[in-house]
Design an enzyme around this catalytic site. Structure first.
Site, PDB file in Angstrom:
ATOM      1  N   MET A 192       2.075  23.090 -19.073  1.00  0.00           N
ATOM      2  CA  MET A 192       0.653  22.906 -19.393  1.00  0.00           C
ATOM      3  C   MET A 192       0.271  23.634 -20.691  1.00  0.00           C
ATOM      4  O   MET A 192      -0.788  24.254 -20.776  1.00  0.00           O
ATOM      5  CB  MET A 192      -0.221  23.419 -18.223  1.00  0.00           C
ATOM      6  CG  MET A 192       0.049  22.661 -16.933  1.00  0.00           C
ATOM      7  SD  MET A 192      -0.786  23.352 -15.490  1.00  0.00           S
ATOM      8  CE  MET A 192       0.358  24.636 -14.990  1.00  0.00           C
ATOM      9  N   ASP A 241      -0.223  14.076  -5.708  1.00  0.00           N
ATOM     10  CA  ASP A 241      -0.873  14.401  -6.974  1.00  0.00           C
ATOM     11  C   ASP A 241      -0.639  13.281  -7.990  1.00  0.00           C
ATOM     12  O   ASP A 241       0.196  12.404  -7.782  1.00  0.00           O
ATOM     13  CB  ASP A 241      -0.293  15.705  -7.534  1.00  0.00           C
ATOM     14  CG  ASP A 241      -0.834  16.919  -6.793  1.00  0.00           C
ATOM     15  OD1 ASP A 241      -1.853  16.782  -6.101  1.00  0.00           O
ATOM     16  OD2 ASP A 241      -0.225  17.994  -6.910  1.00  0.00           O
ATOM     17  N   LYS A 291      -6.027  14.254 -10.439  1.00  0.00           N
ATOM     18  CA  LYS A 291      -7.155  14.103 -11.354  1.00  0.00           C
ATOM     19  C   LYS A 291      -7.486  12.628 -11.497  1.00  0.00           C
ATOM     20  O   LYS A 291      -6.614  11.798 -11.636  1.00  0.00           O
ATOM     21  CB  LYS A 291      -6.782  14.681 -12.717  1.00  0.00           C
ATOM     22  CG  LYS A 291      -6.697  16.157 -12.679  1.00  0.00           C
ATOM     23  CD  LYS A 291      -6.356  16.730 -14.025  1.00  0.00           C
ATOM     24  CE  LYS A 291      -6.187  18.233 -13.873  1.00  0.00           C
ATOM     25  NZ  LYS A 291      -5.606  18.872 -15.003  1.00  0.00           N
TER      26      LYS A 291
END
Ligand code: SAH
Length: 273
Positions: free
Chosen positions: A182, A45, A67
């Site tokens: 988050m 990741d 991402k």
């Protein structure tokens, strides 16, 4: 025999779901370090940096599943399908995530899919940002005189909104310390819910970005003021937010900041001297 013969051998055709910790490579477990040295493919990741990937075996293939440039992550289903495909090709597949794979990392979802597909897997836990990252910020997750419980929560759900499946009233009243993953983007809404449910607006909050990495930063604020601070200083991910009285201990426990100050002072003395 080596003194590392407790480390498991990575069999071909297996997926190992591992956590790399919050960033400082010294927080890698021996097991994850060894897995990096054995894997054929490392599917990692965005939160897993080069300082950690450099332990991969020379010749190992590094595949990025995080991402890219603000685009949403590769679809979760695609990542799992890829893990299964690689395992069926007989590869040793290391699925490497930031922190701990079973803590808000979708490791559970991936493990379920592997289990359903009949792919043998092993889980290698890591130091989660909600504990190790806090420690680097000088905030203990618990302290005997302050809190006998700690609550981990996510600031957004699978759809990206503030989770509404949480009982904010119960959390506000019953959870003395909140450790929020988050959470920066939606902290205004979280603070509003906490305060509406009776949490004192003046309660201390710490925000730790890039915990354990060279560019770690820590802010201390309050529930009422945190959202404005996040906006003013453009505080972004990855960030941990801690809400509760344990944050006050940072005045004495910020070992990283104190050490840096002492080092700077020693350098000054040496320069004068
Ligand atoms: N599995 C991870 C969490 C993944 S969710 C773990 O156990 O730590 C991603 C979130 O984790 C980030 O948005 C941030 O809230 C937190 N996080 C991970 N690494 C971090 C770091 N080094 N510093 C601050 N927050 C971090």
């Amino acid at each position: 025999m080596s003194d590392h013969d407790f480390l498991p051998a990575f069999p071909p055709g297996w997926v190992w779901l591992a956590g790399a910790g919050p960033g400082d490579p010294s927080l890698l477990t021996l097991g994850v370090h060894s897995a990096l040295g054995q894997a054929d493919v490392v599917v990692h990741d965005a939160l897993v940096g080069g300082d950690i990937l450099r332990f991969a075996r020379p010749g190992a293939v590094l595949e990025y599943a995080g991402k890219r440039g603000g685009r949403p992550s590769c679809r979760q289903a695609d990542i799992t399908a890829r893990l299964i495909q690689l395992a069926r090709q007989g590869k040793r597949v290391l699925r490497l995530k930031g922190g701990d794979p079973f803590m808000f990392g979708r490791g559970g979802e991936e493990a379920l899919e592997l289990s359903r597909a009949g792919i043998p897997f092993r889980v290698l836990p890591g130091v989660t940002a909600g504990i190790g990252g806090l420690a680097y910020g000088g905030v203990p997750a618990t302290h005997r005189d302050v809190n006998s419980a700690v609550t981990f929560l996510t600031g957004h759900d699978a759809g990206g909104a503030v989770p509404d499946n949480l009982d904010w009233h119960a959390i506000s009243r019953g959870a003395p310390v909140l450790v929020i993953y988050m959470g920066v983007r939606h902290f205004a809404a979280i603070a509003e819910r906490l305060i509406a449910a009776g949490r004192p607006a003046s309660q201390p909050v710490a925000i730790i970005t890039n915990a354990s990495l060279p560019d770690q930063k820590v802010w201390e604020t309050t529930i009422a003021e945190a959202a404005a601070l996040i906006e003013r200083d453009a505080i972004g991910a990855p960030a941990m937010i801690v809400v509760g009285e344990v944050v006050r201990l940072r005045a004495e426990l910020d070992w990283l900041g104190r050490f840096a100050q002492r080092e700077a002072a020693a350098e000054k003395v040496a320069a004068l001297g």
